[in-house]
Scaffold this active site. Sequence first.
Site, PDB file in Angstrom:
ATOM      1  N   SER A 191       0.799  -1.230   0.000  1.00  0.00           N
ATOM      2  CA  SER A 191       0.000   0.000   0.000  1.00  0.00           C
ATOM      3  C   SER A 191       0.826   1.272   0.000  1.00  0.00           C
ATOM      4  CB  SER A 191      -0.953  -0.005   1.194  1.00  0.00           C
ATOM      5  OG  SER A 191      -0.230  -0.167   2.398  1.00  0.00           O
ATOM      6  N   HIS A 219      -5.497  -3.502  -2.135  1.00  0.00           N
ATOM      7  CA  HIS A 219      -5.306  -2.469  -3.171  1.00  0.00           C
ATOM      8  C   HIS A 219      -5.378  -3.040  -4.585  1.00  0.00           C
ATOM      9  CE1 HIS A 219      -4.513   1.167  -0.887  1.00  0.00           C
ATOM     10  NE2 HIS A 219      -4.056   0.355   0.042  1.00  0.00           N
ATOM     11  N   LYS A 250     -12.031   0.423  -0.972  1.00  0.00           N
ATOM     12  CA  LYS A 250     -11.134   1.244  -1.789  1.00  0.00           C
ATOM     13  C   LYS A 250     -11.733   1.355  -3.196  1.00  0.00           C
ATOM     14  CE  LYS A 250      -7.412  -0.294   1.208  1.00  0.00           C
ATOM     15  NZ  LYS A 250      -7.458   0.793   2.178  1.00  0.00           N
TER      16      LYS A 250
HETATM   17  C1  LIG Z   1      -2.833  -3.598   2.224  1.00  0.00           C
HETATM   18  C2  LIG Z   1      -4.060  -3.237   3.004  1.00  0.00           C
HETATM   19  N1  LIG Z   1      -4.749  -4.204   3.595  1.00  0.00           N
HETATM   20  C3  LIG Z   1      -5.867  -3.937   4.308  1.00  0.00           C
HETATM   21  C4  LIG Z   1      -6.319  -2.644   4.454  1.00  0.00           C
HETATM   22  C5  LIG Z   1      -7.535  -2.379   5.261  1.00  0.00           C
HETATM   23  O1  LIG Z   1      -8.643  -2.200   4.442  1.00  0.00           O
HETATM   24  P1  LIG Z   1      -9.902  -1.377   4.943  1.00  0.00           P
HETATM   25  O2  LIG Z   1      -9.612   0.061   4.695  1.00  0.00           O
HETATM   26  O3  LIG Z   1     -11.029  -1.933   4.148  1.00  0.00           O
HETATM   27  O4  LIG Z   1     -10.044  -1.659   6.405  1.00  0.00           O
HETATM   28  C6  LIG Z   1      -5.627  -1.609   3.854  1.00  0.00           C
HETATM   29  C7  LIG Z   1      -6.123  -0.209   4.013  1.00  0.00           C
HETATM   30  O5  LIG Z   1      -5.439   0.702   4.274  1.00  0.00           O
HETATM   31  C8  LIG Z   1      -4.477  -1.906   3.106  1.00  0.00           C
HETATM   32  O6  LIG Z   1      -3.774  -0.936   2.529  1.00  0.00           O
END
Ligand SMILES: Cc1ncc(COP(=O)(O)O)c(C=O)c1O
Length: 402
Positions: A191, A219, A250
């Site tokens: 991310s 992502h 997202k």
């Molecule tokens: C790699 C990754 N996994 C999981 C999440 C968590 O997702 P959510 O925003 O749906 O809680 C994020 C969000 O920032 C992320 O970047």
Amino acid sequence: MPRRYTGLLMRTDPLAYLGTELDALREQKLFRHLRILEDEQKAHTTVDHRSVVNLSSNNYLGLTTHPRLRQKALEAIEKYGVGTGSVRTIAGTMDIHMELERRLADFKKVEKVVVFQSGFAANAGTVSAVLTKEDVVISDELNHASIIDGCRLSRATIKVFPHKDVDAARKIIKGLPAGQRKLLITDGVFSMDGDLGPLPGLCDLAEETGCIMMVDDAHASGVFGRNGRGTIDHFDVHGRVDIQVGTLSKAMGALGGYVAGSGDLIDFLYHRARPFLFSTSHPPSVVLACMAALDVLLEEPEIIERLWDNTRFFKEGLHRLGFNTGLSESPITPVIVGDGAKAMQLSDKLFERGVFAQGIAFPTVARDKARVRTIVTATHTREDLQFALDAFAVVGREIGLI
Ligand SMILES: Cc1ncc(COP(=O)(O)O)c(C=O)c1O
């Protein structure tokens, strides 16, 4: 030490150390005020009273404001009200929750899917449910915080391998007792750097060593693979990843996370994943908006093409200007600065010029890898992106980055 009024007594504030920590952040110029969005979450919006080109959201496809999602959310409110009033395992499972899970399972080409309240809950709830303290996790050093927290909650032993280094992961695994249960875990798209996990190599390794293979595709959901099916589809490793996590928060424009896998995995999570058991289920409007997002991915795939056209245009522009953008392979493009205070300076100066691109520093990234993270979306116009590149050029020169 500051004193707090607590009714009759004045007592020493036991939380005073937090103020000391905040003062340290202020001194290091790392204290941040929340930026306030005063309009919809979209490519061009208003933040802190300023009209800006928005390069900070994960709204890759512009679905947060897509008419089909809005319409379905409104219909859901009319038909079902605004909340579910219960966790899934008591009275909070509506027919629409089951329908969303079935549709996601079809989409991901797996037996079953369970939806969580967020991607964070999906990762943390799943890792902590499937492992015990006797087990071991082999985890990429740049995996998301929700994976790390899931590992900690599981009390399994955590072994971290250098970023994307399959051979290093192999060495770690070979050093572990053969009979020990092992989970090999990576982000599909990282991310903060926008690069991809080495899925084919890791799947080979998992098969060779009997590890459970897990990929967090937060992502990649809606971005990579056919119709946005994620990196498992992009790398064609269907059937080789035991636990796939996706997010609905997202590119899908709404909120939530999900786990895709075998029927047994999902049934087990229905019984043991703590966020599923102990936190109220998705409101109906979110559930129907997520189904509408799936419709858009399947029926309007050109929106994903637009995202990638914009991504190429913007990345090339940053490269041409001479910025260090790391090794990104996705619409997430970091502009790596190094020093935390300087990254915040870049972000602030861009903002003054009408470009909203957040600075990211420790602890989200390593202390010497602070950056401004940019994400383009399908709904940015070329003018928006050129405007942003022009601002990067001026500010980058002003603060000596290029
Ligand atoms: C790699 C990754 N996994 C999981 C999440 C968590 O997702 P959510 O925003 O749906 O809680 C994020 C969000 O920032 C992320 O970047």
